[in-house]
Design a protein around this motif. Structure first.
Motif, PDB file in Angstrom:
ATOM      1  N   LEU A 177       0.809  -1.213   0.000  1.00  0.00           N
ATOM      2  CA  LEU A 177       0.000   0.000   0.000  1.00  0.00           C
ATOM      3  C   LEU A 177       0.844   1.266   0.000  1.00  0.00           C
ATOM      4  CD1 LEU A 177      -2.893  -1.009   2.441  1.00  0.00           C
ATOM      5  CD2 LEU A 177      -2.804  -1.142  -0.055  1.00  0.00           C
ATOM      6  N   LEU A 178       2.145   1.127   0.071  1.00  0.00           N
ATOM      7  CA  LEU A 178       3.047   2.266  -0.035  1.00  0.00           C
ATOM      8  C   LEU A 178       3.711   2.270  -1.415  1.00  0.00           C
ATOM      9  CD1 LEU A 178       4.784   2.279   3.469  1.00  0.00           C
ATOM     10  CD2 LEU A 178       2.974   3.805   2.666  1.00  0.00           C
ATOM     11  N   GLN A 179       4.104   3.448  -1.858  1.00  0.00           N
ATOM     12  CA  GLN A 179       4.729   3.596  -3.172  1.00  0.00           C
ATOM     13  C   GLN A 179       6.015   2.772  -3.248  1.00  0.00           C
ATOM     14  OE1 GLN A 179       3.154   5.114  -5.435  1.00  0.00           O
ATOM     15  NE2 GLN A 179       4.527   5.750  -7.057  1.00  0.00           N
ATOM     16  N   PRO A 180       6.234   2.041  -4.354  1.00  0.00           N
ATOM     17  CA  PRO A 180       7.478   1.269  -4.496  1.00  0.00           C
ATOM     18  C   PRO A 180       8.703   2.188  -4.485  1.00  0.00           C
ATOM     19  CG  PRO A 180       5.871   0.630  -6.170  1.00  0.00           C
ATOM     20  CD  PRO A 180       5.331   1.854  -5.502  1.00  0.00           C
ATOM     21  N   ASP A 181       9.815   1.652  -3.995  1.00  0.00           N
ATOM     22  CA  ASP A 181      11.060   2.423  -3.959  1.00  0.00           C
ATOM     23  C   ASP A 181      11.863   2.296  -5.246  1.00  0.00           C
ATOM     24  OD1 ASP A 181      10.805   3.578  -1.458  1.00  0.00           O
ATOM     25  OD2 ASP A 181      11.696   1.861  -0.419  1.00  0.00           O
ATOM     26  N   ILE A 182      11.529   1.310  -6.063  1.00  0.00           N
ATOM     27  CA  ILE A 182      12.342   1.041  -7.244  1.00  0.00           C
ATOM     28  C   ILE A 182      12.135   2.121  -8.315  1.00  0.00           C
ATOM     29  CG2 ILE A 182      12.444  -1.445  -6.866  1.00  0.00           C
ATOM     30  CD1 ILE A 182      10.191  -1.759  -8.913  1.00  0.00           C
ATOM     31  N   MET A 183      13.201   2.349  -9.085  1.00  0.00           N
ATOM     32  CA  MET A 183      13.141   3.276 -10.218  1.00  0.00           C
ATOM     33  C   MET A 183      12.813   2.492 -11.482  1.00  0.00           C
ATOM     34  SD  MET A 183      13.696   6.519  -9.634  1.00  0.00           S
ATOM     35  CE  MET A 183      14.411   7.179 -11.148  1.00  0.00           C
ATOM     36  N   PRO A 184      12.041   3.085 -12.399  1.00  0.00           N
ATOM     37  CA  PRO A 184      11.428   4.420 -12.348  1.00  0.00           C
ATOM     38  C   PRO A 184      10.025   4.439 -11.738  1.00  0.00           C
ATOM     39  CG  PRO A 184      11.092   3.468 -14.502  1.00  0.00           C
ATOM     40  CD  PRO A 184      11.843   2.442 -13.715  1.00  0.00           C
ATOM     41  N   ASP A 185       9.572   3.245 -11.253  1.00  0.00           N
ATOM     42  CA  ASP A 185       8.192   3.112 -10.770  1.00  0.00           C
ATOM     43  C   ASP A 185       7.851   4.131  -9.688  1.00  0.00           C
ATOM     44  OD1 ASP A 185       9.301   0.769 -11.938  1.00  0.00           O
ATOM     45  OD2 ASP A 185       7.521  -0.346 -11.342  1.00  0.00           O
ATOM     46  N   ARG A 186       8.836   4.485  -8.877  1.00  0.00           N
ATOM     47  CA  ARG A 186       8.606   5.416  -7.769  1.00  0.00           C
ATOM     48  C   ARG A 186       7.980   6.723  -8.244  1.00  0.00           C
ATOM     49  NH1 ARG A 186       9.861   6.130  -2.556  1.00  0.00           N
ATOM     50  NH2 ARG A 186      10.500   8.184  -1.775  1.00  0.00           N
ATOM     51  N   PHE A 187       8.275   7.105  -9.483  1.00  0.00           N
ATOM     52  CA  PHE A 187       7.818   8.400  -9.996  1.00  0.00           C
ATOM     53  C   PHE A 187       6.884   8.277 -11.207  1.00  0.00           C
ATOM     54  CE2 PHE A 187      12.092   8.997  -8.172  1.00  0.00           C
ATOM     55  CZ  PHE A 187      11.756   9.812  -7.100  1.00  0.00           C
ATOM     56  N   GLU A 188       6.416   7.071 -11.490  1.00  0.00           N
ATOM     57  CA  GLU A 188       5.580   6.880 -12.679  1.00  0.00           C
ATOM     58  C   GLU A 188       4.224   6.279 -12.314  1.00  0.00           C
ATOM     59  OE1 GLU A 188       8.908   6.532 -16.252  1.00  0.00           O
ATOM     60  OE2 GLU A 188       7.809   4.730 -15.657  1.00  0.00           O
ATOM     61  N   SER A 189       3.533   6.913 -11.393  1.00  0.00           N
ATOM     62  CA  SER A 189       2.199   6.450 -11.018  1.00  0.00           C
ATOM     63  C   SER A 189       1.195   6.775 -12.125  1.00  0.00           C
ATOM     64  CB  SER A 189       1.748   7.117  -9.713  1.00  0.00           C
ATOM     65  OG  SER A 189       2.541   6.692  -8.628  1.00  0.00           O
ATOM     66  N   GLY A 190       0.292   5.835 -12.373  1.00  0.00           N
ATOM     67  CA  GLY A 190      -0.742   6.056 -13.377  1.00  0.00           C
ATOM     68  C   GLY A 190      -0.300   5.637 -14.763  1.00  0.00           C
ATOM     69  N   THR A 191      -1.250   5.647 -15.671  1.00  0.00           N
ATOM     70  CA  THR A 191      -0.987   5.234 -17.053  1.00  0.00           C
ATOM     71  C   THR A 191      -0.088   6.241 -17.763  1.00  0.00           C
ATOM     72  OG1 THR A 191      -3.109   4.091 -17.200  1.00  0.00           O
ATOM     73  CG2 THR A 191      -2.051   4.713 -19.276  1.00  0.00           C
ATOM     74  N   LEU A 192       0.950   5.736 -18.371  1.00  0.00           N
ATOM     75  CA  LEU A 192       1.877   6.591 -19.108  1.00  0.00           C
ATOM     76  C   LEU A 192       1.284   7.006 -20.459  1.00  0.00           C
ATOM     77  CD1 LEU A 192       5.236   4.693 -18.487  1.00  0.00           C
ATOM     78  CD2 LEU A 192       4.520   6.846 -17.437  1.00  0.00           C
ATOM     79  N   ASN A 193       1.835   8.073 -21.010  1.00  0.00           N
ATOM     80  CA  ASN A 193       1.451   8.547 -22.341  1.00  0.00           C
ATOM     81  C   ASN A 193       2.213   7.722 -23.378  1.00  0.00           C
ATOM     82  OD1 ASN A 193       0.909   9.953 -24.683  1.00  0.00           O
ATOM     83  ND2 ASN A 193       1.975  11.813 -24.079  1.00  0.00           N
ATOM     84  N   THR A 194       1.757   6.501 -23.588  1.00  0.00           N
ATOM     85  CA  THR A 194       2.497   5.572 -24.446  1.00  0.00           C
ATOM     86  C   THR A 194       2.711   6.103 -25.871  1.00  0.00           C
ATOM     87  OG1 THR A 194       1.654   3.724 -23.145  1.00  0.00           O
ATOM     88  CG2 THR A 194       2.609   3.207 -25.295  1.00  0.00           C
ATOM     89  N   PRO A 195       1.669   6.602 -26.565  1.00  0.00           N
ATOM     90  CA  PRO A 195       1.925   7.121 -27.920  1.00  0.00           C
ATOM     91  C   PRO A 195       2.909   8.288 -27.917  1.00  0.00           C
ATOM     92  CG  PRO A 195      -0.432   6.836 -27.533  1.00  0.00           C
ATOM     93  CD  PRO A 195       0.236   6.680 -26.215  1.00  0.00           C
TER      94      PRO A 195
END
Length: 385
Positions: free
Chosen positions: A234-252
């Motif tokens: 329930l806490l934000q992961p510490d690993i990179m880059p997941d720590r700063f990439e919450s939510g769906t990315l702008n894939t296109p």
């Protein structure tokens, strides 16, 4: 139409940017990192492929230390808000964009940080030794632009970074202006954090950008949420880059950014800079002959990231830009360029500046036609009165 507003966003884009984004949207644009089916896997591979291309451009092996954002402003806020606490001292410069100044001034007002803003010389160039003199025991961060978005002056970031490294101070580099034509080697330039947009010199689409965070630098995330990894916690992961990439990315958009970076890498930074330098020199030579024009940008192209900034006597910059657009379909930028302290430094905070910013796809004919158009506007203004 002649487009000379590349410091705001580059136009046009390389053809492979358009085709790669279209292919993504039409054939595999599922949610990256959120599934094991083939489309999701393909999206993840393409996102990581862009990360690898960016790492190659920045000459770092730490591609996972690059996280994607929607623009450089978000990346700068992540860096600044993520590393500072009450009592910390920060040094920055008068040539910074509001994307650096506003977060810092907000923290100064509400969160108790101390802020020193260093002035530049007549061209806005920062003396690294002045920065060194302002360092104290509580200095936590030095933030500096790679190049001014107002007049194109390239900053001595390598020297500034060495000072930060020698003192154990975090160094934040805002690479919004210059990345894509100025070589940045993270193996040679000490950089704790580097923020960049995808839609300027990297020739990608709007809505893309990123933040490089050096190994060992711990930032508090700007937001938390789903990352597709460690979902049982329930806490934000510490690993990179997941720590700063919450939510769906702008894939296109990220795929398009990767195509833009690929074009930059294949064309070569030196060739892109050479082309821009040639255009800037022609603009400088053409405009400097008119006595009604005051230039604010460095004349030496080696010190300029691709901008000619000027005013016509005391005329408001917006008036000239409006005439260039209406009469000649020349697109450029007037005003304060979101950098009010830079304009205060040049005493142009009332008139603003006319900014012509070239890109790789501009031509010499476009430059010559722009010079002719500006001289015609000035001629008409002089004869009117």
């Amino acid at each position: 139409m002649i487009y000379l507003d590349n410091a705001a966003t580059s136009f046009p884009k390389p053809e492979n940017v358009y085709t790669s984004m279209e292919k993504c949207i039409k054939t595999y644009c599922a949610n990256p990192g959120r599934g094991s089916h083939s489309m999701s896997v393909q999206s993840s591979l393409e996102v990581n492929n862009t990360r690898e291309k960016l790492a190659s451009l920045l000459k770092t092996n730490d591609s996972l230390n690059i996280c994607f954002t929607k623009n450089a402003t978000e990346a700068l806020n992540m860096a600044i808000l993520g590393c500072l606490k009450e009592g910390d001292h920060v040094i920055t410069t008068c040539m910074e964009h509001n994307s650096v100044l506003r977060p810092l001034k907000t923290l100064e007002k509400y969160n108790g940080i101390k802020l020193t803003i260093v002035e530049g010389d007549g061209m806005g160039r920062i003396d690294p030794f002045i920065i060194k003199r302002h360092i104290n025991k509580k200095t936590r961060l030095i933030a500096c632009t790679l190049s001014s978005n107002v007049n194109g002056i390239i900053m001595p970031v390598r020297e500034i970074s060495k000072i930060a490294e020698s003192k154990g101070i975090l160094f934040l580099l805002d690479a919004s202006q210059g990345l894509g034509s100025i070589d940045i080697d993270l193996g040679r330039v000490y950089t704790s954090m580097l923020a960049f947009p995808g839609h300027k010199g990297l020739l990608g689409p709007q809505g893309t950008g990123g933040l490089y965070v050096s190994s060992g630098v711990r930032l508090n995330p700007l937001m938390s949420g789903g990352t597709g990894s460690k979902s049982e916690y329930l806490l934000q992961p510490d690993i990179m880059p997941d720590r700063f990439e919450s939510g769906t990315l702008n894939t296109p958009g990220i795929v398009g950014l990767g195509a833009g970076v690929e074009f930059v890498l294949k064309t070569g930074l030196s060739e892109i800079k050479r082309k821009k330098d040639t255009l800037i020199k022609r603009l400088n030579d053409g405009l400097s002959q008119n006595r009604s024009i005051k230039l604010y940008n460095p004349q030496d192209v080696n010190e300029n990231s691709g901008i000619v900034a000027f005013n016509v006597k005391d005329t408001d910059s917006s008036e000239i830009c409006a005439l260039l657009d209406k009469r000649y379909s020349i697109e450029c930028r007037s005003g304060l360029h979101c950098a009010p302290l830079a304009h205060k430094h040049f005493n142009t905070n009332k008139t603003g500046m006319i900014r012509l910013s070239v890109g790789y796809f501009n031509t010499m004919d476009e430059i010559d036609n722009t010079i002719l158009a500006i001289n015609r506007i000035i001629y008409d203004m002089v004869n009117k009165y």
